[in-house]
Design an enzyme around this catalytic site. Structure first.
Site, PDB file in Angstrom:
ATOM      1  N   GLY A  11       0.780  -1.239   0.000  1.00  0.00           N
ATOM      2  CA  GLY A  11       0.000   0.000   0.000  1.00  0.00           C
ATOM      3  C   GLY A  11       0.808   1.283   0.000  1.00  0.00           C
ATOM      4  O   GLY A  11       0.333   2.317   0.480  1.00  0.00           O
ATOM      5  N   ASN A  13       1.472   3.045  -2.613  1.00  0.00           N
ATOM      6  CA  ASN A  13       0.734   3.983  -3.479  1.00  0.00           C
ATOM      7  C   ASN A  13      -0.482   4.545  -2.744  1.00  0.00           C
ATOM      8  O   ASN A  13      -0.777   5.737  -2.860  1.00  0.00           O
ATOM      9  CB  ASN A  13       0.312   3.305  -4.783  1.00  0.00           C
ATOM     10  CG  ASN A  13       1.449   3.255  -5.778  1.00  0.00           C
ATOM     11  OD1 ASN A  13       1.777   4.263  -6.389  1.00  0.00           O
ATOM     12  ND2 ASN A  13       2.066   2.102  -5.921  1.00  0.00           N
ATOM     13  N   MET A  89      -4.273  -7.325  -6.721  1.00  0.00           N
ATOM     14  CA  MET A  89      -3.712  -8.431  -7.491  1.00  0.00           C
ATOM     15  C   MET A  89      -4.757  -9.307  -8.182  1.00  0.00           C
ATOM     16  O   MET A  89      -4.490 -10.469  -8.472  1.00  0.00           O
ATOM     17  CB  MET A  89      -2.817  -9.288  -6.584  1.00  0.00           C
ATOM     18  CG  MET A  89      -1.643  -8.513  -6.002  1.00  0.00           C
ATOM     19  SD  MET A  89      -0.652  -7.673  -7.263  1.00  0.00           S
ATOM     20  CE  MET A  89       0.190  -9.081  -7.966  1.00  0.00           C
ATOM     21  N   ASN A 106      -5.801   2.214 -12.684  1.00  0.00           N
ATOM     22  CA  ASN A 106      -4.808   1.263 -12.196  1.00  0.00           C
ATOM     23  C   ASN A 106      -3.423   1.859 -12.419  1.00  0.00           C
ATOM     24  O   ASN A 106      -3.248   2.708 -13.290  1.00  0.00           O
ATOM     25  CB  ASN A 106      -4.926  -0.064 -12.961  1.00  0.00           C
ATOM     26  CG  ASN A 106      -3.947  -1.104 -12.472  1.00  0.00           C
ATOM     27  OD1 ASN A 106      -3.738  -1.259 -11.258  1.00  0.00           O
ATOM     28  ND2 ASN A 106      -3.313  -1.810 -13.387  1.00  0.00           N
ATOM     29  N   HIS A 108       0.557   0.550 -13.137  1.00  0.00           N
ATOM     30  CA  HIS A 108       1.328  -0.630 -13.527  1.00  0.00           C
ATOM     31  C   HIS A 108       2.818  -0.266 -13.597  1.00  0.00           C
ATOM     32  O   HIS A 108       3.165   0.783 -14.135  1.00  0.00           O
ATOM     33  CB  HIS A 108       0.832  -1.153 -14.883  1.00  0.00           C
ATOM     34  CG  HIS A 108       1.523  -2.410 -15.293  1.00  0.00           C
ATOM     35  ND1 HIS A 108       1.209  -3.637 -14.758  1.00  0.00           N
ATOM     36  CD2 HIS A 108       2.560  -2.621 -16.150  1.00  0.00           C
ATOM     37  CE1 HIS A 108       2.004  -4.554 -15.270  1.00  0.00           C
ATOM     38  NE2 HIS A 108       2.825  -3.966 -16.122  1.00  0.00           N
TER      39      HIS A 108
HETATM   40  C1  GRF Z   1       3.095  -1.132  -7.671  1.00  0.00           C
HETATM   41  O1  GRF Z   1       4.376  -1.267  -8.204  1.00  0.00           O
HETATM   42  C2  GRF Z   1       2.056  -1.077  -8.769  1.00  0.00           C
HETATM   43  O2  GRF Z   1       2.546  -0.580  -9.966  1.00  0.00           O
HETATM   44  C3  GRF Z   1       1.660  -2.510  -8.936  1.00  0.00           C
HETATM   45  O3  GRF Z   1       1.740  -3.076  -7.663  1.00  0.00           O
HETATM   46  C4  GRF Z   1       2.669  -2.341  -6.862  1.00  0.00           C
HETATM   47  C5  GRF Z   1       1.947  -1.965  -5.604  1.00  0.00           C
HETATM   48  O4  GRF Z   1       2.805  -1.403  -4.642  1.00  0.00           O
HETATM   49  N1  GRF Z   1       0.352  -2.600  -9.541  1.00  0.00           N
HETATM   50  P1  GRF Z   1       2.197  -0.803  -3.318  1.00  0.00           P
HETATM   51  O5  GRF Z   1       1.347  -1.893  -2.653  1.00  0.00           O
HETATM   52  O6  GRF Z   1       1.378   0.397  -3.658  1.00  0.00           O
HETATM   53  O7  GRF Z   1       3.396  -0.455  -2.463  1.00  0.00           O
END
Ligand code: GRF
Length: 201
Positions: A11, A13, A89, A106, A108
């Site tokens: 988490g 992000n 996921m 999303n 990526h």
């Molecule tokens: C990120 O690298 C994102 O691009 C991918 O999953 C990762 C999630 O990281 N979809 P976090 O859980 O936000 O640290």
């Protein structure tokens, strides 16, 4: 405008988005954080910030459609305007996409359309590219195929490991995702077919 964040893991992000909301850079609030993983640290981050944190167990449902119907119901009950996938996921099924088309984002960890799907960072490293990066896009029925909102390039160095490259990409993600959400909240994103334009109105 009310946001829901779907996250399965660490988490970081989500944290970048929470911080941007708290700094007043994003005009909206995170109403709920939903996870399919019981001990996802993303849920802990939500609780720290007094945001509703919901764990929903996929095993309680007969299949993906029923599971996504339950998520769609949670989103609708809360009047969610924007659904944010942040390290979620699972593939989102049409049950959710049809209701929130153009309203699901999303992030990526590659420059799409290169290296979609799982392990985007490892795929890029194994392929030997010199530049990779991250992409924020709207979600459609495909795997990382929806209209691209923003991208940021990141260099790949000879001594990079998956971890070091992912760390550099994460730093770019933490800048890019809040920026894309801010543009959406300000009504500055316009989708035409595959292309997403940024309107300065
Ligand atoms: C990120 O690298 C994102 O691009 C991918 O999953 C990762 C999630 O990281 N979809 P976090 O859980 O936000 O640290």
């Amino acid at each position: 405008m009310d946001m829901a964040v779907l996250a399965s893991g660490y988490g970081s992000n989500l944290q970048a988005i929470i911080d941007a909301v708290e700094r007043g850079e994003i005009k909206g609030r995170i109403k709920t954080v939903i996870s399919d993983v019981k001990d996802a640290y993303a849920l802990e981050r939500a609780r720290h910030h007094n945001i509703e944190a919901i764990y929903i167990n996929p095993r309680d449902y007969p299949g993906r459609k029923a599971f996504d119907e339950a998520i769609a119901a949670l989103l609708e009950e809360r009047g969610i305007d924007l659904v944010i996938l942040a390290g979620y996921m699972r593939l989102v099924s049409p049950v959710i996409i049809d209701k929130y088309r153009g309203k699901i984002m999303n992030i990526h960890p590659s420059l799409l359309p290169a290296f979609p799907g799982l392990e985007g960072v490892k795929q890029a490293l194994d392929y030997g590219v010199k530049v990779s990066g991250c992409t924020v896009h709207f979600v459609d029925e495909g795997l990382d195929t929806g209209p691209i909102i923003l991208q940021e390039a990141v260099p790949v160095y000879d001594d990079d490991t998956v971890e070091s490259l992912h760390e550099r990409i994460h730093q770019a993600e933490h800048r890019l995702y809040p920026q894309a959400i801010r543009l959406f909240m300000e009504g500055k994103l316009r989708i035409e077919g595959r292309r997403c334009f940024r309107d300065e109105n």
